[in-house]
Write a protein that holds these residues in place. Structure first.
Motif, PDB file in Angstrom:
ATOM      1  N   ARG A 114       0.813  -1.215   0.000  1.00 53.03           N
ATOM      2  CA  ARG A 114       0.000   0.000   0.000  1.00 53.03           C
ATOM      3  C   ARG A 114       0.845   1.262   0.000  1.00 53.03           C
ATOM      4  N   SER A 115       1.961   1.271   0.733  1.00 48.04           N
ATOM      5  CA  SER A 115       2.780   2.493   0.770  1.00 48.04           C
ATOM      6  C   SER A 115       3.333   2.820  -0.614  1.00 48.04           C
ATOM      7  N   ALA A 116       3.691   1.805  -1.395  1.00 44.69           N
ATOM      8  CA  ALA A 116       4.175   2.044  -2.764  1.00 44.69           C
ATOM      9  C   ALA A 116       3.050   2.561  -3.656  1.00 44.69           C
ATOM     10  N   SER A 135       9.528   4.554  -0.034  1.00 44.24           N
ATOM     11  CA  SER A 135      10.898   4.115  -0.303  1.00 44.24           C
ATOM     12  C   SER A 135      11.798   5.333  -0.500  1.00 44.24           C
ATOM     13  N   GLU A 136      13.094   5.105  -0.427  1.00 49.54           N
ATOM     14  CA  GLU A 136      14.048   6.204  -0.659  1.00 49.54           C
ATOM     15  C   GLU A 136      13.872   6.801  -2.045  1.00 49.54           C
ATOM     16  N   GLU A 137      13.593   5.973  -3.042  1.00 46.86           N
ATOM     17  CA  GLU A 137      13.407   6.465  -4.413  1.00 46.86           C
ATOM     18  C   GLU A 137      12.175   7.357  -4.501  1.00 46.86           C
ATOM     19  N   ASP A 168      11.127  15.014  -3.325  1.00 46.81           N
ATOM     20  CA  ASP A 168      11.997  16.129  -2.949  1.00 46.81           C
ATOM     21  C   ASP A 168      12.543  16.841  -4.177  1.00 46.81           C
ATOM     22  N   SER A 169      12.886  16.085  -5.203  1.00 51.07           N
ATOM     23  CA  SER A 169      13.422  16.680  -6.424  1.00 51.07           C
ATOM     24  C   SER A 169      12.393  17.604  -7.079  1.00 51.07           C
ATOM     25  N   GLY A 170      11.155  17.151  -7.162  1.00 47.26           N
ATOM     26  CA  GLY A 170      10.103  17.988  -7.746  1.00 47.26           C
ATOM     27  C   GLY A 170       9.869  19.248  -6.943  1.00 47.26           C
ATOM     28  N   ASN A 171       9.818  19.108  -5.618  1.00 46.90           N
ATOM     29  CA  ASN A 171       9.611  20.278  -4.764  1.00 46.90           C
ATOM     30  C   ASN A 171      10.769  21.260  -4.882  1.00 46.90           C
TER      31      ASN A 171
END
Length: 195
Positions: A51-53, A118-120, A126-129
């Motif tokens: 579910r988290s994915a 996940s880290e990915e 974070d990259s988008g933000n």
């Protein structure tokens, strides 16, 4: 020879968006999404580890679609004030044409289980933000808003006010008023007018 999958990832994520829009993030479960598309629950685990994915992917696909258009508007005009007005309008226009996705984004990444991603997935978010805030920061600098008050002013004009214009109607399940884009643009223009 293996059979091709009956449902592609976008169909699964589209169903998850609909569930999130109607029932919030808690309504997005593996079994609820499977039921919504008529797939066996087990088939969901062939696409998502859990579910988290699933929550991460539905959040990221939605926010990345929004950010792509928003960044394009921030870079759309050499006049930074015109680009700012266009970006403020985009928040409302995008929400008007994609009300379910916009309603999903009103919840925020934390409600979509970011702590368990996940880290990915976290790196993508974070990259988008970072891209958005770098573009907003560059626009602020080009307007001469270099102090804390100036930075707050541009965030208010380009993020907070356009979101407040769409939040109430979307949460109520109502259409956006026909003048919503104009309000977003007018507010941005007033806040970013030359002192």
């Amino acid at each position: 020879m293996a059979r091709p999958p009956r449902f592609d990832t976008d169909q699964i994520l589209d169903a998850a968006v609909r569930l999130a829009a109607s029932a919030g993030p808690a309504g997005v479960t593996m079994s609820a999404v499977a039921q919504a598309i008529g797939a066996p629950s087990g088939s969901m685990y062939h696409r998502f580890t859990g579910r988290s994915a699933l929550l991460a992917e539905v959040w990221l696909r939605t926010v990345e679609r929004f950010q792509e258009g928003y960044l394009a508007r921030l870079h759309s005009d050499p006049d930074p004030r015109a680009a700012a007005r266009t970006a403020a309008r985009h928040v409302v226009a995008w929400s008007r044409t994609r009300p379910e996705e916009a309603a999903l984004l009103l919840h925020g990444a934390a409600e979509f289980g970011r702590a368990d991603w996940s880290e990915e997935h976290i790196r993508r978010a974070d990259s988008g933000n970072e891209s958005v805030f770098a573009a907003v920061g560059a626009l602020a600098a080009s307007l001469g808003f270099s102090d804390a008050k100036g930075r707050d002013r541009i965030v208010l004009a380009l993020i907070d006010l356009p979101l407040s214009i769409v939040r109430r109607p979307l949460r109520a399940g109502e259409p956006l008023p026909p003048h919503a884009e104009d309000l977003a643009e007018e507010c941005a223009a007033e806040l970013l007018a030359a002192p």
